[in-house]
Design a protein around this motif. Structure first.
Motif, PDB file in Angstrom:
ATOM      1  N   SER A  87      66.042 -49.840 183.966  1.00 49.52           N
ATOM      2  CA  SER A  87      65.930 -50.139 185.389  1.00 49.52           C
ATOM      3  C   SER A  87      64.850 -49.295 186.059  1.00 49.52           C
ATOM      4  O   SER A  87      64.333 -49.664 187.110  1.00 49.52           O
ATOM      5  CB  SER A  87      67.271 -49.926 186.084  1.00 49.52           C
TER       6      SER A  87
ATOM      7  N   THR B 227      70.914 -44.459 179.112  1.00 56.07           N
ATOM      8  CA  THR B 227      70.978 -45.058 180.429  1.00 56.07           C
ATOM      9  C   THR B 227      71.447 -44.025 181.434  1.00 56.07           C
ATOM     10  O   THR B 227      72.118 -43.064 181.072  1.00 56.07           O
ATOM     11  CB  THR B 227      71.900 -46.292 180.438  1.00 56.07           C
TER      12      THR B 227
ATOM     13  N   ASN C 256      70.636 -52.618 182.526  1.00 53.30           N
ATOM     14  CA  ASN C 256      71.789 -51.734 182.616  1.00 53.30           C
ATOM     15  C   ASN C 256      72.143 -51.048 181.309  1.00 53.30           C
ATOM     16  O   ASN C 256      72.362 -49.840 181.292  1.00 53.30           O
ATOM     17  CB  ASN C 256      72.995 -52.500 183.155  1.00 53.30           C
TER      18      ASN C 256
ATOM     19  N   THR D  62      79.357 -53.887 184.817  1.00 57.66           N
ATOM     20  CA  THR D  62      78.344 -54.787 184.269  1.00 57.66           C
ATOM     21  C   THR D  62      78.908 -55.563 183.089  1.00 57.66           C
ATOM     22  O   THR D  62      78.673 -56.770 182.948  1.00 57.66           O
ATOM     23  CB  THR D  62      77.103 -53.990 183.835  1.00 57.66           C
TER      24      THR D  62
ATOM     25  N   ARG E 173      73.287 -44.842 184.023  1.00 53.89           N
ATOM     26  CA  ARG E 173      74.467 -45.409 184.674  1.00 53.89           C
ATOM     27  C   ARG E 173      75.715 -44.645 184.245  1.00 53.89           C
ATOM     28  O   ARG E 173      75.835 -44.210 183.102  1.00 53.89           O
ATOM     29  CB  ARG E 173      74.635 -46.876 184.288  1.00 53.89           C
TER      30      ARG E 173
ATOM     31  N   GLN F 197      79.973 -47.998 186.208  1.00 54.47           N
ATOM     32  CA  GLN F 197      78.953 -49.023 186.443  1.00 54.47           C
ATOM     33  C   GLN F 197      78.731 -49.880 185.201  1.00 54.47           C
ATOM     34  O   GLN F 197      78.571 -51.096 185.300  1.00 54.47           O
ATOM     35  CB  GLN F 197      77.639 -48.374 186.864  1.00 54.47           C
TER      36      GLN F 197
END
Length: 92
Positions: free
Chosen positions: A59, A2, A54, A12, A4, A8
């Motif tokens: 995404s 990911t 996420n 989440t 992120r 973040q």
């Protein structure tokens, strides 16, 4: 996996945990009524969307894949809702 950052992902995770805890509290307070179950099924779609976008890092995936990852849990929720409605109709 990911793109992120850990902050973040933690935020989440907090949202997902809040959804689970509020779902448990709602079920404990209101019981397994049709409205409560419908709300919980809707929250299941929201949770699956959070996880797919996420935590699985999708995404930025192609739009067809993201749409499929929304349609699949929505189809399962519709099947569960149909079973719930059918069960309620047959009991009457």
């Amino acid at each position: 996996m990911t793109d992120r950052n850990p902050r973040q992902l933690f935020n989440t995770w907090l949202v997902l945990a809040a959804i689970v805890i509020s779902s448990m509290a709602l079920m404990a307070v209101a019981g397994p009524t049709v409205v409560v179950i419908a709300v919980l099924l809707g929250l299941a779609i929201v949770k699956s969307r959070f996880v797919a976008l996420n935590f699985m890092g999708l995404s930025h995936a192609p739009s067809a894949l993201r749409l499929g990852l929304l349609i699949w849990p929505a189809a399962l929720v519709l099947l569960a809702a149909a079973k719930l409605v059918l069960g309620a109709v047959l009991l009457i």
